[in-house]
Design a protein around this motif. Sequence first.
Motif, PDB file in Angstrom:
ATOM      1  N   ILE A 111     -16.258  -2.821  -9.339  1.00  0.00           N
ATOM      2  CA  ILE A 111     -15.102  -2.228  -8.679  1.00  0.00           C
ATOM      3  C   ILE A 111     -13.846  -2.886  -9.218  1.00  0.00           C
ATOM      4  CG2 ILE A 111     -15.275  -3.804  -6.700  1.00  0.00           C
ATOM      5  CD1 ILE A 111     -14.207  -1.485  -4.980  1.00  0.00           C
ATOM      6  N   ASP A 112     -12.851  -2.069  -9.601  1.00  0.00           N
ATOM      7  CA  ASP A 112     -11.587  -2.552 -10.141  1.00  0.00           C
ATOM      8  C   ASP A 112     -10.443  -2.022  -9.299  1.00  0.00           C
ATOM      9  OD1 ASP A 112     -12.911  -3.769 -12.304  1.00  0.00           O
ATOM     10  OD2 ASP A 112     -12.911  -1.858 -13.407  1.00  0.00           O
ATOM     11  N   THR A 113      -9.458  -2.878  -9.054  1.00  0.00           N
ATOM     12  CA  THR A 113      -8.275  -2.458  -8.308  1.00  0.00           C
ATOM     13  C   THR A 113      -7.297  -1.791  -9.259  1.00  0.00           C
ATOM     14  OG1 THR A 113      -8.536  -4.245  -6.700  1.00  0.00           O
ATOM     15  CG2 THR A 113      -6.357  -3.218  -6.864  1.00  0.00           C
ATOM     16  N   LEU A 114      -6.926  -0.553  -8.972  1.00  0.00           N
ATOM     17  CA  LEU A 114      -5.957   0.168  -9.799  1.00  0.00           C
ATOM     18  C   LEU A 114      -4.534  -0.128  -9.363  1.00  0.00           C
ATOM     19  CD1 LEU A 114      -7.728   3.653 -10.064  1.00  0.00           C
ATOM     20  CD2 LEU A 114      -7.864   1.708 -11.629  1.00  0.00           C
ATOM     21  N   SER A 115      -4.308  -0.222  -8.069  1.00  0.00           N
ATOM     22  CA  SER A 115      -2.972  -0.537  -7.573  1.00  0.00           C
ATOM     23  C   SER A 115      -3.063  -0.971  -6.128  1.00  0.00           C
ATOM     24  CB  SER A 115      -2.047   0.683  -7.694  1.00  0.00           C
ATOM     25  OG  SER A 115      -0.793   0.410  -7.109  1.00  0.00           O
ATOM     26  N   ALA A 116      -2.185  -1.900  -5.767  1.00  0.00           N
ATOM     27  CA  ALA A 116      -2.039  -2.309  -4.367  1.00  0.00           C
ATOM     28  C   ALA A 116      -0.605  -2.132  -3.906  1.00  0.00           C
ATOM     29  CB  ALA A 116      -2.471  -3.770  -4.203  1.00  0.00           C
ATOM     30  N   ASP A 117       0.168  -1.331  -4.687  1.00  0.00           N
ATOM     31  CA  ASP A 117       1.593  -1.166  -4.414  1.00  0.00           C
ATOM     32  C   ASP A 117       1.944   0.216  -3.875  1.00  0.00           C
ATOM     33  OD1 ASP A 117       2.020  -3.746  -5.398  1.00  0.00           O
ATOM     34  OD2 ASP A 117       2.215  -3.012  -7.456  1.00  0.00           O
ATOM     35  N   ILE A 118       0.945   1.049  -3.610  1.00  0.00           N
ATOM     36  CA  ILE A 118       1.221   2.376  -3.057  1.00  0.00           C
ATOM     37  C   ILE A 118       1.153   2.262  -1.538  1.00  0.00           C
ATOM     38  CG2 ILE A 118       0.468   4.773  -2.932  1.00  0.00           C
ATOM     39  CD1 ILE A 118      -0.711   4.450  -5.718  1.00  0.00           C
ATOM     40  N   PRO A 119       2.262   2.457  -0.841  1.00  0.00           N
ATOM     41  CA  PRO A 119       2.260   2.241   0.620  1.00  0.00           C
ATOM     42  C   PRO A 119       1.520   3.343   1.365  1.00  0.00           C
ATOM     43  CG  PRO A 119       4.410   3.027  -0.111  1.00  0.00           C
ATOM     44  CD  PRO A 119       3.600   2.810  -1.350  1.00  0.00           C
ATOM     45  N   TYR A 120       0.554   2.946   2.140  1.00  0.00           N
ATOM     46  CA  TYR A 120      -0.184   3.831   3.049  1.00  0.00           C
ATOM     47  C   TYR A 120      -0.679   5.109   2.369  1.00  0.00           C
ATOM     48  CZ  TYR A 120       2.470   0.755   6.112  1.00  0.00           C
ATOM     49  OH  TYR A 120       3.032  -0.340   6.703  1.00  0.00           O
ATOM     50  N   PRO A 121      -1.565   4.983   1.376  1.00  0.00           N
ATOM     51  CA  PRO A 121      -2.063   6.189   0.697  1.00  0.00           C
ATOM     52  C   PRO A 121      -3.080   6.939   1.558  1.00  0.00           C
ATOM     53  CG  PRO A 121      -3.149   4.249  -0.173  1.00  0.00           C
ATOM     54  CD  PRO A 121      -2.132   3.745   0.815  1.00  0.00           C
ATOM     55  N   TRP A 122      -3.110   8.273   1.390  1.00  0.00           N
ATOM     56  CA  TRP A 122      -4.062   9.125   2.110  1.00  0.00           C
ATOM     57  C   TRP A 122      -4.962   9.903   1.163  1.00  0.00           C
ATOM     58  CZ3 TRP A 122      -4.810  10.060   7.419  1.00  0.00           C
ATOM     59  CH2 TRP A 122      -3.963   9.338   8.283  1.00  0.00           C
ATOM     60  N   CYS A 123      -4.466  10.291   0.015  1.00  0.00           N
ATOM     61  CA  CYS A 123      -5.226  11.132  -0.907  1.00  0.00           C
ATOM     62  C   CYS A 123      -4.760  10.850  -2.330  1.00  0.00           C
ATOM     63  CB  CYS A 123      -5.048  12.616  -0.566  1.00  0.00           C
ATOM     64  SG  CYS A 123      -3.315  13.103  -0.376  1.00  0.00           S
ATOM     65  N   ALA A 124      -5.566  11.296  -3.309  1.00  0.00           N
ATOM     66  CA  ALA A 124      -5.240  11.017  -4.706  1.00  0.00           C
ATOM     67  C   ALA A 124      -5.926  12.027  -5.613  1.00  0.00           C
ATOM     68  CB  ALA A 124      -5.662   9.590  -5.082  1.00  0.00           C
ATOM     69  N   ALA A 125      -5.370  12.186  -6.826  1.00  0.00           N
ATOM     70  CA  ALA A 125      -5.955  13.085  -7.824  1.00  0.00           C
ATOM     71  C   ALA A 125      -5.403  12.698  -9.186  1.00  0.00           C
ATOM     72  CB  ALA A 125      -5.654  14.543  -7.510  1.00  0.00           C
ATOM     73  N   PHE A 126      -6.173  13.020 -10.268  1.00  0.00           N
ATOM     74  CA  PHE A 126      -5.774  12.721 -11.634  1.00  0.00           C
ATOM     75  C   PHE A 126      -5.287  14.000 -12.311  1.00  0.00           C
ATOM     76  CE2 PHE A 126      -8.445   9.121 -10.705  1.00  0.00           C
ATOM     77  CZ  PHE A 126      -7.866   8.076 -11.406  1.00  0.00           C
ATOM     78  N   ASP A 127      -4.209  13.878 -13.103  1.00  0.00           N
ATOM     79  CA  ASP A 127      -3.721  15.035 -13.841  1.00  0.00           C
ATOM     80  C   ASP A 127      -4.330  15.057 -15.240  1.00  0.00           C
ATOM     81  OD1 ASP A 127      -2.401  13.090 -15.295  1.00  0.00           O
ATOM     82  OD2 ASP A 127      -0.392  13.632 -14.603  1.00  0.00           O
ATOM     83  N   ALA A 128      -3.876  15.995 -16.083  1.00  0.00           N
ATOM     84  CA  ALA A 128      -4.461  16.177 -17.408  1.00  0.00           C
ATOM     85  C   ALA A 128      -4.169  15.003 -18.328  1.00  0.00           C
ATOM     86  CB  ALA A 128      -3.929  17.469 -18.027  1.00  0.00           C
TER      87      ALA A 128
END
Length: 767
Positions: free
Chosen positions: A402-419
């Motif tokens: 497991i790798d941490t991608l970011s800890a600086d996004i405040p209160y995330p709920w959802c995510a997705a990758f673009d092209a």
Amino acid sequence: MFWLALCLCLGLKAQVESHLTYRRYTIQDGLPQMQTERLWQDSRGYIYIGTLSGFVRFDGRSFTPFLKGRRENIVGFAETGGQVRALGFRRQWIIGTGDEVTMQPIDPQGHWQLNNLNAGSLPNGYALLEDEQEQNRQLCRITDEGVFHPVMRGAALDRMTPDRHLYLDSLTGLRIPHGNIYAYQRRDSVLYAFGSDGIYRVNGHVLQRVMAASWTEASFGLTVRSLHSGDMVIADEHTVYLYDQAGIHQIMTGINLIRDVLVDRWDRLWVATYQGVYCFFNRNFTNHRLLDDNDIVRALATDGADRLYMGTLNGKVLAEDGGWKTVSDDPAQYYGTSAVTIGPRVFMPCHSDVACIDASGPAPLRLPQDRYRFLTKDSRGRLVLVSQKCVVSAYDPDNGTIDTLSADIPYPWCAAFDAEGRLWAGGTMGVFCLKDGQVEKADYAQRLLVTTMVADSAGTIFFASADSLFIIRKGQIAGLNDQLPQLSGHEIRSLHLSPRGYLVVAAIDGLLVCRVDEDYRLSRTHFFNHLNGFTLLEPLMATMAETSDGTVWLPGVEEMTSFRPADLLAYDEEDTYVPPLPRWWQHWWVWVLGLLLFAVAVWATTRAIEKRRNRKRMIRLQRQKLERERQIESIRQKAIEEAESTKLAKDIVKMTEKPMDNRLTLRTVNGTVVVDVNDIAYFKADGNYSQMVAFHVQDMVFMGLGAIEKMLNPETFVRADRSTLVNIHNISLLLPKQSRCIFRSASGQEVEVRLLKPAFKRLQELL
């Protein structure tokens, strides 16, 4: 096929039961009585419902009550002469253009009453009458005046028991059921008879049974109606069936006394019962509820073998693979509202962990304890975790790292990758973009809480904030509300992008389905709610799942629904709302005529006021003229009397006998007058005319002040101001503080005029 598909869903096994999409109308919706008797649709599309306490009219949105509070059993309807008639046993109620109702007896002599048990299949404009002993029946046609004109009598009508429904066929005439036959119904060129032991084809006088059947309860016979597809709906006292090419299927059962069935012009099925009215929508929505009333489905996903997995609030994992079964039941566990598929495995967030689900059941990944809100995957097939602690991390299911991608996004709920491989995350503070370890906040129109985000295989991302929908393409955010005005005011709960090119938007009180083309333009948009088939109560903020046959599954707070977007958009249903007839004052020509009449009235009133004002003005001028003439005559008489004894009298006589060269001829409102210029005090401008004020006369002159000035001696008459021309030889006194200028004649007569203060300075210089 729609009804067949719904009925086949009843075969789900132990864990899930199915409910057809319908809406039940009760007294809370506007019915005056739960015990409904008759359903009928008029030529405009209104649905009329007769009850034991009057009747109502349904326009697609609300009910209009008639005879509310009156104990009047309405058992039939008819439309004759352009008017709708609600029929009771002995009275008929005619609806007027303003929704007022008038009563008319069915039989003025009181011998006949309406039969309601045997006449359920008669066409509009026909009724069956009988006497008080329910005998001597006669088939009647209702005239435009509301008269019941007999067209047939006979003993065969009297022999009908309450379970036989009279049928008037357009090709073969009147059909009176007897023996084991309850009812008749035509499909195209074939006439069918419905009996106690099955369905028969009628060939002349020969009956050939085509389908055996066993009805639940037929004490009042069978009510049969045809769908637009040609399939038939059959109802006994407690159950509704569908008869199609494949056989007889049970649609719904357990109803307390079915009284009537109607298929409206939009192919919706209505059922009148003693528990209200049921309306079955012509949609392929199917609602599913867990048999455990204390449990709900929270997460949905399909694996690589097209198995559908469901995680519930109470820790159950259900799988559908040709039949429903319980894969796991752990009351200490519960599943979140997110799911993702990676290869043959399905991942769902659970209590402080993430569960990996396959054919053998769920197994925890044993990640660091956290509340994982959302799951997705990146281009390398890694599981991306969005946790409550503002951390976005990536888990590799192959090696367990497991790798941490970011800890600086405040209160995330959802995510997705673009092209381009950028990670977009939405949460309480808006949308953030993560690339190469750097976090940037995105700029878009509405920066509210973002709770749902989804990407397609090409990396185009859709996300929602409140009731607004946005798209992310090539790193740019664009709003889609101009293409989706139906979403205004509807909070968006979840999104789904179908690989078949459909966008599904689940709102808090409805469902929007549209087509997405190659350029991501949205078309064929349709919004579904409780009025047109979507009866799911409040969809969850969760992911949706789609199986290989194109069926989309959506969880709600009480149940879940399944549907096929292609089928929803393929059926082009017209609007089921029937607008009311316009009142007389709502026609355009009434408004145009009213405006014309108003304009004429304003013109006439203005004209009358102007005439009255001119008349008063003329009377005032005439009165002033008469008064001036009297004054002049009085002065003249006095001057003549004093002329013999004083020098002043001689001067007055001399002035009245001045030669004609000092006289001025003017055209006034009283005619042409000749006046001595020495008797004039001043002229006052009055619009295009002038007011002449002399010592013995005052009159309105039909000349402007400028024209008069040219006619006079400039050494005698001077402009005091723009509107006053004064005779400076007759000025007796200037009072600037009082703004008064006093003129005095040789005979001692005085007049005065009010001037502006600059005028006094000019006059003082000239005097």
